[in-house]
Design a protein around this motif. Sequence first.
Motif, PDB file in Angstrom:
ATOM      1  N   ILE A  78       0.837  -1.207   0.000  1.00 11.39           N
ATOM      2  CA  ILE A  78       0.000   0.000   0.000  1.00 11.39           C
ATOM      3  C   ILE A  78       0.867   1.250   0.000  1.00 11.39           C
ATOM      4  O   ILE A  78       0.506   2.270  -0.576  1.00 11.39           O
ATOM      5  N   GLY A  79       2.038   1.124   0.631  1.00  7.95           N
ATOM      6  CA  GLY A  79       2.968   2.241   0.653  1.00  7.95           C
ATOM      7  C   GLY A  79       2.404   3.460   1.343  1.00  7.95           C
ATOM      8  O   GLY A  79       1.889   3.383   2.442  1.00  7.95           O
ATOM      9  N   SER A  80       2.440   4.564   0.671  1.00  8.02           N
ATOM     10  CA  SER A  80       2.039   5.830   1.284  1.00  8.02           C
ATOM     11  C   SER A  80       0.682   6.314   0.790  1.00  8.02           C
ATOM     12  O   SER A  80       0.456   7.513   0.692  1.00  8.02           O
ATOM     13  N   VAL A  81      -0.225   5.400   0.487  1.00  5.39           N
ATOM     14  CA  VAL A  81      -1.563   5.797   0.051  1.00  5.39           C
ATOM     15  C   VAL A  81      -2.308   6.284   1.294  1.00  5.39           C
ATOM     16  O   VAL A  81      -2.830   5.502   2.074  1.00  5.39           O
ATOM     17  N   SER A  82      -2.309   7.590   1.481  1.00  5.73           N
ATOM     18  CA  SER A  82      -2.852   8.166   2.717  1.00  5.73           C
ATOM     19  C   SER A  82      -4.335   7.870   2.918  1.00  5.73           C
ATOM     20  O   SER A  82      -4.797   7.776   4.050  1.00  5.73           O
ATOM     21  N   ALA A  83      -5.066   7.675   1.841  1.00  5.25           N
ATOM     22  CA  ALA A  83      -6.494   7.385   1.963  1.00  5.25           C
ATOM     23  C   ALA A  83      -6.742   6.034   2.640  1.00  5.25           C
ATOM     24  O   ALA A  83      -7.827   5.793   3.163  1.00  5.25           O
ATOM     25  N   LEU A  84      -5.743   5.168   2.660  1.00 11.03           N
ATOM     26  CA  LEU A  84      -5.883   3.843   3.259  1.00 11.03           C
ATOM     27  C   LEU A  84      -5.203   3.738   4.621  1.00 11.03           C
ATOM     28  O   LEU A  84      -5.266   2.687   5.268  1.00 11.03           O
ATOM     29  N   ALA A  85      -4.587   4.813   5.072  1.00 11.10           N
ATOM     30  CA  ALA A  85      -3.782   4.776   6.294  1.00 11.10           C
ATOM     31  C   ALA A  85      -4.585   4.388   7.542  1.00 11.10           C
ATOM     32  O   ALA A  85      -4.126   3.576   8.351  1.00 11.10           O
ATOM     33  N   ALA A  86      -5.762   4.922   7.727  1.00 13.03           N
ATOM     34  CA  ALA A  86      -6.549   4.620   8.929  1.00 13.03           C
ATOM     35  C   ALA A  86      -6.973   3.155   8.948  1.00 13.03           C
ATOM     36  O   ALA A  86      -6.883   2.483   9.985  1.00 13.03           O
ATOM     37  N   ALA A  87      -7.403   2.641   7.817  1.00 15.82           N
ATOM     38  CA  ALA A  87      -7.820   1.239   7.748  1.00 15.82           C
ATOM     39  C   ALA A  87      -6.622   0.309   7.943  1.00 15.82           C
ATOM     40  O   ALA A  87      -6.730  -0.726   8.600  1.00 15.82           O
ATOM     41  N   LEU A  88      -5.465   0.675   7.409  1.00 17.73           N
ATOM     42  CA  LEU A  88      -4.253  -0.115   7.607  1.00 17.73           C
ATOM     43  C   LEU A  88      -3.848  -0.103   9.077  1.00 17.73           C
ATOM     44  O   LEU A  88      -3.464  -1.131   9.634  1.00 17.73           O
ATOM     45  N   ARG A  89      -3.964   1.047   9.719  1.00 19.80           N
ATOM     46  CA  ARG A  89      -3.648   1.149  11.147  1.00 19.80           C
ATOM     47  C   ARG A  89      -4.542   0.208  11.959  1.00 19.80           C
ATOM     48  O   ARG A  89      -4.086  -0.468  12.878  1.00 19.80           O
ATOM     49  N   ASP A  90      -5.815   0.129  11.602  1.00 15.00           N
ATOM     50  CA  ASP A  90      -6.740  -0.759  12.311  1.00 15.00           C
ATOM     51  C   ASP A  90      -6.327  -2.224  12.169  1.00 15.00           C
ATOM     52  O   ASP A  90      -6.457  -2.998  13.119  1.00 15.00           O
ATOM     53  N   VAL A  91      -5.826  -2.598  11.010  1.00 18.45           N
ATOM     54  CA  VAL A  91      -5.343  -3.966  10.821  1.00 18.45           C
ATOM     55  C   VAL A  91      -4.125  -4.204  11.699  1.00 18.45           C
ATOM     56  O   VAL A  91      -4.006  -5.238  12.357  1.00 18.45           O
ATOM     57  N   ARG A  92      -3.211  -3.241  11.748  1.00 19.88           N
ATOM     58  CA  ARG A  92      -2.021  -3.381  12.598  1.00 19.88           C
ATOM     59  C   ARG A  92      -2.416  -3.538  14.057  1.00 19.88           C
ATOM     60  O   ARG A  92      -1.891  -4.402  14.770  1.00 19.88           O
ATOM     61  N   VAL A  93      -3.354  -2.723  14.515  1.00 21.99           N
ATOM     62  CA  VAL A  93      -3.824  -2.810  15.898  1.00 21.99           C
ATOM     63  C   VAL A  93      -4.430  -4.188  16.165  1.00 21.99           C
ATOM     64  O   VAL A  93      -4.188  -4.802  17.201  1.00 21.99           O
ATOM     65  N   ALA A  94      -5.212  -4.697  15.219  1.00 26.67           N
ATOM     66  CA  ALA A  94      -5.834  -6.018  15.375  1.00 26.67           C
ATOM     67  C   ALA A  94      -4.776  -7.120  15.429  1.00 26.67           C
ATOM     68  O   ALA A  94      -4.876  -8.044  16.236  1.00 26.67           O
ATOM     69  N   VAL A  95      -3.755  -7.019  14.591  1.00 26.60           N
ATOM     70  CA  VAL A  95      -2.669  -8.002  14.620  1.00 26.60           C
ATOM     71  C   VAL A  95      -1.930  -7.917  15.960  1.00 26.60           C
ATOM     72  O   VAL A  95      -1.599  -8.948  16.561  1.00 26.60           O
ATOM     73  N   ASP A  96      -1.710  -6.723  16.457  1.00 23.54           N
ATOM     74  CA  ASP A  96      -1.015  -6.542  17.736  1.00 23.54           C
ATOM     75  C   ASP A  96      -1.766  -7.162  18.908  1.00 23.54           C
ATOM     76  O   ASP A  96      -1.158  -7.499  19.923  1.00 23.54           O
ATOM     77  N   LEU A  97      -3.065  -7.328  18.785  1.00 19.80           N
ATOM     78  CA  LEU A  97      -3.845  -7.961  19.852  1.00 19.80           C
ATOM     79  C   LEU A  97      -3.400  -9.401  20.113  1.00 19.80           C
ATOM     80  O   LEU A  97      -3.595  -9.928  21.207  1.00 19.80           O
ATOM     81  N   PHE A  98      -2.793 -10.021  19.124  1.00 20.64           N
ATOM     82  CA  PHE A  98      -2.343 -11.409  19.266  1.00 20.64           C
ATOM     83  C   PHE A  98      -1.002 -11.510  19.967  1.00 20.64           C
ATOM     84  O   PHE A  98      -0.555 -12.600  20.294  1.00 20.64           O
ATOM     85  N   GLY A  99      -0.335 -10.384  20.188  1.00 22.65           N
ATOM     86  CA  GLY A  99       0.934 -10.375  20.891  1.00 22.65           C
ATOM     87  C   GLY A  99       2.102 -10.526  19.958  1.00 22.65           C
ATOM     88  O   GLY A  99       1.976 -10.577  18.740  1.00 22.65           O
ATOM     89  N   GLU A 100       3.255 -10.609  20.578  1.00 24.49           N
ATOM     90  CA  GLU A 100       4.507 -10.733  19.837  1.00 24.49           C
ATOM     91  C   GLU A 100       4.776 -12.190  19.475  1.00 24.49           C
ATOM     92  O   GLU A 100       4.400 -13.093  20.220  1.00 24.49           O
ATOM     93  N   PRO A 101       5.447 -12.413  18.357  1.00 23.93           N
ATOM     94  CA  PRO A 101       5.826 -13.782  18.032  1.00 23.93           C
ATOM     95  C   PRO A 101       6.878 -14.272  19.036  1.00 23.93           C
ATOM     96  O   PRO A 101       7.588 -13.459  19.606  1.00 23.93           O
ATOM     97  N   PRO A 102       6.969 -15.569  19.251  1.00 23.71           N
ATOM     98  CA  PRO A 102       7.966 -16.088  20.183  1.00 23.71           C
ATOM     99  C   PRO A 102       9.375 -15.717  19.734  1.00 23.71           C
ATOM    100  O   PRO A 102       9.667 -15.714  18.538  1.00 23.71           O
ATOM    101  N   GLN A 103      10.219 -15.412  20.689  1.00 25.81           N
ATOM    102  CA  GLN A 103      11.626 -15.089  20.395  1.00 25.81           C
ATOM    103  C   GLN A 103      12.378 -16.365  20.055  1.00 25.81           C
ATOM    104  O   GLN A 103      12.137 -17.408  20.620  1.00 25.81           O
ATOM    105  N   ARG A 104      13.286 -16.248  19.091  1.00 26.63           N
ATOM    106  CA  ARG A 104      14.068 -17.420  18.694  1.00 26.63           C
ATOM    107  C   ARG A 104      15.354 -17.475  19.449  1.00 26.63           C
ATOM    108  O   ARG A 104      15.936 -16.604  19.880  1.00 26.63           O
TER     109      ARG A 104
END
Length: 104
Positions: A78-104
């Motif tokens: 998506i890069g810097s398509v500002s019109a999609l920034a808020a929706a992309l942020r919501d996806v990031r927040v949703a992914v963050d709800l699952f926590g961090e991946p295990p450390q190797r």
Amino acid sequence: MLKSVGQERVTGSGEDPRVVELHTAVSRLRRALAGHPGRFPDRAVAEDELAALDAMARGGAPEIPRLRRSLLLIAGAIGSVSALAAALRDVRVAVDLFGEPPQR
């Protein structure tokens, strides 16, 4: 109504609210992307990865490393398509709800 089951919270319907949030955020970004008139070279990559995230959300127990990989590919596509920034942020927040991946 939310209740605890071990460490996870589930809705009254038995669904993990993180999964519901991920599905909702992915759906929103897919709609925003579909409605965006601009062309950019990696649009197909973003659409494919959003479909993968949606499938993971529907599956119920997404793998954290795969979620994060898809998120990075979508953000890069998506890069810097500002019109999609808020929706992309919501996806990031949703992914963050699952926590961090295990450390190797």
